[in-house]
Design an enzyme around this catalytic site. Sequence first.
Site, PDB file in Angstrom:
ATOM      1  N   ASN A   4       8.989  40.207 -52.483  1.00 54.55           N
ATOM      2  CA  ASN A   4       9.650  41.409 -51.955  1.00 54.55           C
ATOM      3  C   ASN A   4      10.986  41.058 -51.336  1.00 54.55           C
ATOM      4  O   ASN A   4      11.167  40.009 -50.734  1.00 54.55           O
ATOM      5  CB  ASN A   4       8.724  42.141 -50.970  1.00 54.55           C
ATOM      6  CG  ASN A   4       8.945  41.736 -49.531  1.00 54.55           C
ATOM      7  OD1 ASN A   4       9.862  42.238 -48.864  1.00 54.55           O
ATOM      8  ND2 ASN A   4       8.142  40.800 -49.044  1.00 54.55           N
ATOM      9  N   PHE A  63      13.759  45.414 -44.530  1.00 54.13           N
ATOM     10  CA  PHE A  63      13.594  46.210 -43.303  1.00 54.13           C
ATOM     11  C   PHE A  63      13.835  47.708 -43.505  1.00 54.13           C
ATOM     12  O   PHE A  63      14.471  48.367 -42.669  1.00 54.13           O
ATOM     13  CB  PHE A  63      14.508  45.690 -42.186  1.00 54.13           C
ATOM     14  CG  PHE A  63      14.024  44.435 -41.519  1.00 54.13           C
ATOM     15  CD1 PHE A  63      12.808  43.859 -41.841  1.00 54.13           C
ATOM     16  CD2 PHE A  63      14.792  43.817 -40.528  1.00 54.13           C
ATOM     17  CE1 PHE A  63      12.356  42.703 -41.217  1.00 54.13           C
ATOM     18  CE2 PHE A  63      14.352  42.660 -39.887  1.00 54.13           C
ATOM     19  CZ  PHE A  63      13.140  42.104 -40.242  1.00 54.13           C
ATOM     20  N   SER A 102      11.914  37.038 -41.478  1.00 59.74           N
ATOM     21  CA  SER A 102      11.998  37.707 -42.784  1.00 59.74           C
ATOM     22  C   SER A 102      13.179  37.117 -43.547  1.00 59.74           C
ATOM     23  O   SER A 102      14.284  37.031 -43.003  1.00 59.74           O
ATOM     24  CB  SER A 102      12.193  39.213 -42.616  1.00 59.74           C
ATOM     25  OG  SER A 102      10.970  39.803 -42.344  1.00 59.74           O
ATOM     26  N   ASN A 140      14.740  38.440 -45.963  1.00 60.41           N
ATOM     27  CA  ASN A 140      15.549  39.449 -46.651  1.00 60.41           C
ATOM     28  C   ASN A 140      16.592  40.135 -45.785  1.00 60.41           C
ATOM     29  O   ASN A 140      17.258  41.065 -46.226  1.00 60.41           O
ATOM     30  CB  ASN A 140      14.633  40.506 -47.263  1.00 60.41           C
ATOM     31  CG  ASN A 140      13.611  39.877 -48.187  1.00 60.41           C
ATOM     32  OD1 ASN A 140      13.964  39.120 -49.073  1.00 60.41           O
ATOM     33  ND2 ASN A 140      12.348  40.142 -47.934  1.00 60.41           N
ATOM     34  N   THR A 141      16.687  39.750 -44.516  1.00 60.81           N
ATOM     35  CA  THR A 141      17.718  40.315 -43.649  1.00 60.81           C
ATOM     36  C   THR A 141      18.651  39.178 -43.277  1.00 60.81           C
ATOM     37  O   THR A 141      18.230  38.214 -42.630  1.00 60.81           O
ATOM     38  CB  THR A 141      17.078  40.958 -42.397  1.00 60.81           C
ATOM     39  OG1 THR A 141      16.286  42.049 -42.836  1.00 60.81           O
ATOM     40  CG2 THR A 141      18.120  41.456 -41.422  1.00 60.81           C
ATOM     41  N   LYS A 201       7.107  35.615 -34.761  1.00 66.06           N
ATOM     42  CA  LYS A 201       6.594  35.381 -36.121  1.00 66.06           C
ATOM     43  C   LYS A 201       7.538  34.451 -36.863  1.00 66.06           C
ATOM     44  O   LYS A 201       8.744  34.701 -36.934  1.00 66.06           O
ATOM     45  CB  LYS A 201       6.466  36.702 -36.881  1.00 66.06           C
ATOM     46  CG  LYS A 201       5.893  36.527 -38.282  1.00 66.06           C
ATOM     47  CD  LYS A 201       5.424  37.820 -38.861  1.00 66.06           C
ATOM     48  CE  LYS A 201       4.915  37.652 -40.278  1.00 66.06           C
ATOM     49  NZ  LYS A 201       4.401  38.909 -40.827  1.00 66.06           N
ATOM     50  N   ASN A 245       5.369  34.145 -42.135  1.00 67.82           N
ATOM     51  CA  ASN A 245       5.992  35.167 -42.959  1.00 67.82           C
ATOM     52  C   ASN A 245       6.008  34.700 -44.431  1.00 67.82           C
ATOM     53  O   ASN A 245       5.412  33.672 -44.752  1.00 67.82           O
ATOM     54  CB  ASN A 245       7.422  35.422 -42.444  1.00 67.82           C
ATOM     55  CG  ASN A 245       7.825  36.877 -42.603  1.00 67.82           C
ATOM     56  OD1 ASN A 245       7.625  37.464 -43.668  1.00 67.82           O
ATOM     57  ND2 ASN A 245       8.389  37.457 -41.565  1.00 67.82           N
ATOM     58  N   THR A 289      -1.149  40.738 -49.016  1.00 75.07           N
ATOM     59  CA  THR A 289      -1.199  40.638 -50.480  1.00 75.07           C
ATOM     60  C   THR A 289      -2.646  40.636 -51.010  1.00 75.07           C
ATOM     61  O   THR A 289      -2.926  41.211 -52.065  1.00 75.07           O
ATOM     62  CB  THR A 289      -0.436  39.370 -50.937  1.00 75.07           C
ATOM     63  OG1 THR A 289       0.876  39.432 -50.360  1.00 75.07           O
ATOM     64  CG2 THR A 289      -0.307  39.298 -52.439  1.00 75.07           C
TER      65      THR A 289
HETATM   66  C1  LIG Z   1       5.877  43.996 -49.321  1.00 77.50           C
HETATM   67  C2  LIG Z   1       5.862  43.175 -48.086  1.00 77.50           C
HETATM   68  C3  LIG Z   1       6.586  43.585 -46.969  1.00 77.50           C
HETATM   69  C4  LIG Z   1       6.577  42.827 -45.807  1.00 77.50           C
HETATM   70  N1  LIG Z   1       7.277  43.264 -44.722  1.00 77.50           N
HETATM   71  C5  LIG Z   1       7.197  42.561 -43.568  1.00 77.50           C
HETATM   72  C6  LIG Z   1       7.858  43.034 -42.405  1.00 77.50           C
HETATM   73  O1  LIG Z   1       8.502  44.081 -42.404  1.00 77.50           O
HETATM   74  N2  LIG Z   1       7.776  42.275 -41.272  1.00 77.50           N
HETATM   75  C7  LIG Z   1       7.056  41.109 -41.218  1.00 77.50           C
HETATM   76  O2  LIG Z   1       7.002  40.490 -40.173  1.00 77.50           O
HETATM   77  N3  LIG Z   1       6.408  40.663 -42.308  1.00 77.50           N
HETATM   78  C8  LIG Z   1       6.454  41.357 -43.472  1.00 77.50           C
HETATM   79  N4  LIG Z   1       5.785  40.894 -44.563  1.00 77.50           N
HETATM   80  C9  LIG Z   1       5.080  39.599 -44.502  1.00 77.50           C
HETATM   81  C10 LIG Z   1       3.584  39.766 -44.244  1.00 77.50           C
HETATM   82  O3  LIG Z   1       3.342  40.355 -42.996  1.00 77.50           O
HETATM   83  C11 LIG Z   1       2.879  38.405 -44.313  1.00 77.50           C
HETATM   84  O4  LIG Z   1       3.372  37.581 -43.290  1.00 77.50           O
HETATM   85  C12 LIG Z   1       3.077  37.688 -45.648  1.00 77.50           C
HETATM   86  O5  LIG Z   1       3.077  38.610 -46.716  1.00 77.50           O
HETATM   87  C13 LIG Z   1       1.980  36.657 -45.918  1.00 77.50           C
HETATM   88  O6  LIG Z   1       0.702  37.254 -45.951  1.00 77.50           O
HETATM   89  P1  LIG Z   1      -0.043  37.672 -47.328  1.00 77.50           P
HETATM   90  O7  LIG Z   1       0.032  36.492 -48.256  1.00 77.50           O
HETATM   91  O8  LIG Z   1      -1.434  38.049 -46.918  1.00 77.50           O
HETATM   92  O9  LIG Z   1       0.702  38.831 -47.874  1.00 77.50           O
HETATM   93  C14 LIG Z   1       5.809  41.631 -45.750  1.00 77.50           C
HETATM   94  C15 LIG Z   1       5.077  41.234 -46.872  1.00 77.50           C
HETATM   95  C16 LIG Z   1       5.087  41.983 -48.031  1.00 77.50           C
HETATM   96  C17 LIG Z   1       4.278  41.519 -49.213  1.00 77.50           C
END
Ligand SMILES: Cc1cc2nc3c(=O)[nH]c(=O)nc-3n(C[C@H](O)[C@H](O)[C@H](O)COP(=O)(O)O)c2cc1C
Length: 363
Positions: free
Chosen positions: A117, A121, A182, A184-185, A225, A254, A325
């Site tokens: 992704n 934000f 993150s 992406n920012t 985080k 993250n 995920t």
């Molecule tokens: C589509 C998407 C959007 C996410 N947006 C955020 C976010 O806005 N802030 C954040 O701290 N983490 C964000 N994450 C990260 C997740 O909170 C998590 O740390 C990361 O995906 C690893 O966990 P997972 O493998 O169970 O997805 C995002 C993850 C995904 C897949």
Amino acid sequence: MWYEWLVRPALFAMDAERAHRWVGTWLKALGSVPPLVRWLRSRTTLVDPRLSVRLWDLTFPNPVGLAAGFDKGCEWVAGLPALGFGFLEVGTITPLPHGGNPSPRLFRAVKDEALINRLGFNNPGAKVARERLRRFTQRLIPIGVNIGKTPTTPQEDAISDYLNALEALFHYADYLVLNVSSPNTQGLRQFEAPSRLEELLSAVCERHRQLAGRAGGHRPPLLVKISPDLSPEQLEQVTEAALRHHLGGIIATNTTVSREGLRTLVTQEGGVSGLPLVARSTAVIQRIFRQVKGRLAVIGVGGIFSAEDAYAKIRAGASLIQIYTGLVYRGPGLVKRVNAGLLALCQRDGFSSVQAAVGTGGG
Ligand SMILES: Cc1cc2nc3c(=O)[nH]c(=O)nc-3n(C[C@H](O)[C@H](O)[C@H](O)COP(=O)(O)O)c2cc1C
């Protein structure tokens, strides 16, 4: 099973973000009928004192939470408890509303059981989020609020953004998370560098103290985080800073910018989550736990698809775990399966509760 045979094919036939919004529509509708949420929760939740976690004066009925990024705008907080979670984390919320990066910006690497992704934000801003949280009074489980900087804010004003978001959301959070990881920012991960992190934590902790002083006892713990892409030295410095500022905990991790373990979509830009992240995030948890020795809590997140994955993170030192995920690939039944599996694994290894297993992995 019904999820993987029936629902997932239908969702995966849609564009990933559209599927997400579609699920959100259902969660929102569900949230408007609280008795239905409570009934569904009674079916999806394992109630067992061995699953319950006491942390920061909060009680988490089970250790399995929803990770940040799923409900970025606090739109579905009323419906989500129906899925059996022990807690929710909303956000990332920024002071001003933001549309995020241009679409498409969310991709499924199905063969790798991963997501990529670069949403950037997208969220309705702190004012709207606060109003939604304020109106939602029937809390069944703790809600953490994850905050960040508005992507359009210049880097030199970024700390003010965290302070503004903190101020707006302080009263509605059971815990607060500073997202500095993150990918992406632009510039966000700069806050993982020692001098910038020091500046950020000094300012935020000071404001947190002032707000807590005025709030008559409400003192949501502050967490940070972090990314899975830090070197061991950087990780040690971030952890040391978290200890020095008496943070309540660290969320690890993250998404990653690494393409290790990814066989498809390797050139697609963005943060990778899911299976390729699982070992990496567990290793980060283990390193933090060895350093902090219980002085702050770790929330473990990254690639959890089974009870065994969750248990590995708990034994590495996570007091709570989060899923994102895994939910997309395995469906909402995963929450109950993880909890049931955790009970079985604790029993097998002679732990009286999940909390008793935290950090017992050695290594
Ligand atoms: C589509 C998407 C959007 C996410 N947006 C955020 C976010 O806005 N802030 C954040 O701290 N983490 C964000 N994450 C990260 C997740 O909170 C998590 O740390 C990361 O995906 C690893 O966990 P997972 O493998 O169970 O997805 C995002 C993850 C995904 C897949």
